[in-house]
Design an enzyme around this catalytic site. Structure first.
Site, PDB file in Angstrom:
ATOM      1  N   VAL A 162     -17.696 -29.661 -29.960  1.00  0.00           N
ATOM      2  CA  VAL A 162     -16.348 -29.268 -29.561  1.00  0.00           C
ATOM      3  C   VAL A 162     -16.234 -27.745 -29.559  1.00  0.00           C
ATOM      4  O   VAL A 162     -16.776 -27.077 -30.448  1.00  0.00           O
ATOM      5  CB  VAL A 162     -15.305 -29.867 -30.525  1.00  0.00           C
ATOM      6  CG1 VAL A 162     -13.889 -29.452 -30.140  1.00  0.00           C
ATOM      7  CG2 VAL A 162     -15.415 -31.386 -30.542  1.00  0.00           C
ATOM      8  N   HIS A 163     -15.543 -27.212 -28.575  1.00  0.00           N
ATOM      9  CA  HIS A 163     -15.285 -25.772 -28.529  1.00  0.00           C
ATOM     10  C   HIS A 163     -14.554 -25.357 -29.800  1.00  0.00           C
ATOM     11  O   HIS A 163     -13.639 -26.045 -30.247  1.00  0.00           O
ATOM     12  CB  HIS A 163     -14.429 -25.440 -27.299  1.00  0.00           C
ATOM     13  CG  HIS A 163     -14.362 -23.988 -26.984  1.00  0.00           C
ATOM     14  ND1 HIS A 163     -13.670 -23.074 -27.763  1.00  0.00           N
ATOM     15  CD2 HIS A 163     -14.911 -23.269 -25.957  1.00  0.00           C
ATOM     16  CE1 HIS A 163     -13.777 -21.881 -27.230  1.00  0.00           C
ATOM     17  NE2 HIS A 163     -14.529 -21.955 -26.147  1.00  0.00           N
TER      18      HIS A 163
END
Length: 342
Positions: free
Chosen positions: A231-232
């Protein structure tokens, strides 16, 4: 009293939504920085909230987080009732193939990705945005989880399973290692341009351009393998909220940036399974920050409202609201409401 209220987006919210779109991460294609597109989404959302729905179809619902004192909009989130209703919803599915040669005594498990639309027909959580100053505040939970209370109050509008695509990792220049290693070779576009294409056009082109044969992961560069399912960093907060709700993501990833696609059975989600219905009692009261915090909503559609309330409430009893809280929730004495622990 809560400083914020969640309500359905309205046409007058266009300017604020476009400001949020400009601030959103590349990859949040459900909140494009395009005025005409946002106008259409606002119109579709208003129509969806107003419609008498008996099964999930093409409806899309957009919620906004409003500061009660200033009226400023500080966040938004959305729901797509059926993400495979109008067009296929494509993902990459993790596969494991066994390659073996008994004569040589060799047996290997090989990780591969297969283009699929397994998740079509589910309800999609989308369009999450929160002001950077509120990432760690209860406002982030409110704008994310209020839509789940809406699902609990209006179950006929939604599917039996919910999914959410999380934004994957990109570098400091906004390039996706996964897209650079895979999709760019079939599209001839960089990551930002490809995501923009997905925001404005039906995604049938994915099946036309991406390979239909399994993609053997060991053949991809290590930089691409490392970000698969990751995930960013700036999307960690919505990701963590959904994990706490019972979502999990191990089998599917996004076709653009390889961010994880989370899944959960609707009936098992914490804010849905754990929510209770009671009646409103309106009386002057002093709100105490030491009392338990509740996420509270009315059970309306177009008139949906949700906020947080600190109260010593016990199941089976009415929930006492101050006149200001009742007004923000658009509730009268004895009206039905739904609540869950924050």
């Amino acid at each position: 009293m809560s400083a914020w209220v969640v309500r359905p987006a309205q046409p007058g919210d266009l300017d604020a939504l476009q400001r949020m779109a400009r601030q959103s991460l590349t990859g949040v294609t459900s909140l494009p920085d395009d005025r005409a597109s946002l106008e259409r989404r606002l119109a579709q959302s208003s129509c969806s909230f107003a419609s008498a729905v008996t099964f999930p179809g093409e409806e899309e619902y957009l919620f906004v987080l409003e500061d009660l004192s200033s009226g400023a909009l500080l966040g938004c989130s959305g729901l797509q009732a059926n993400c495979g209703f109008a067009q296929p919803f494509y993902s990459f599915r993790h596969e494991v193939f066994i390659h073996a040669s008994p004569a040589q005594g060799i047996k290997h498990k090989v990780h591969a990705l297969a283009l699929c639309h397994d998740l079509g027909g589910n309800t999609l959580l989308k369009g999450f945005h929160i002001d950077a100053n509120l990432q760690d505040a209860t406002a982030a939970q409110l704008i994310s989880r209020a839509r789940l209370l809406f699902v609990a109050s209006q179950p006929q509008r939604f599917a039996t399973q919910l999914v959410a695509e999380m934004v994957g990792c990109t570098d400091e220049q906004g390039h996706s290692p996964f897209w650079d290693a895979l999709g760019s070779h079939f599209f001839g576009l960089d990551y930002a341009a490809a995501e923009a294409l997905g925001a404005f056009q039906e995604r049938t082109y994915l099946a036309e351009l991406l390979p239909h044969y399994p993609i053997y992961v060991p053949l991809l560069p290590e930089s691409a393998q490392e970000v698969m399912g990751q995930v960013h960093p700036k999307a960690r907060r919505p990701y963590e909220i959904l994990l706490a709700e019972g979502f999990a993501g191990e089998r599917y990833i996004d076709v653009y940036d390889a961010g994880p696609t989370l899944e959960a059975e609707t009936a098992q989600i914490r804010s849905i399974a754990g929510s209770l219905v009671t009646q409103a009692r309106i009386a002057p009261r002093a709100s105490s920050a030491d009392a338990p915090a509740w996420l509270v909503c009315n059970e309306g559609s177009s008139a949906f409202r949700a906020l947080t309330v600190h109260a010593n409430w016990l199941p089976g009893r009415p929930l006492t609201l101050s006149p200001a809280e009742a007004d923000a929730l658009q509730l009268g004495e004895g009206d039905s409401l739904r609540l869950v622990r924050l």
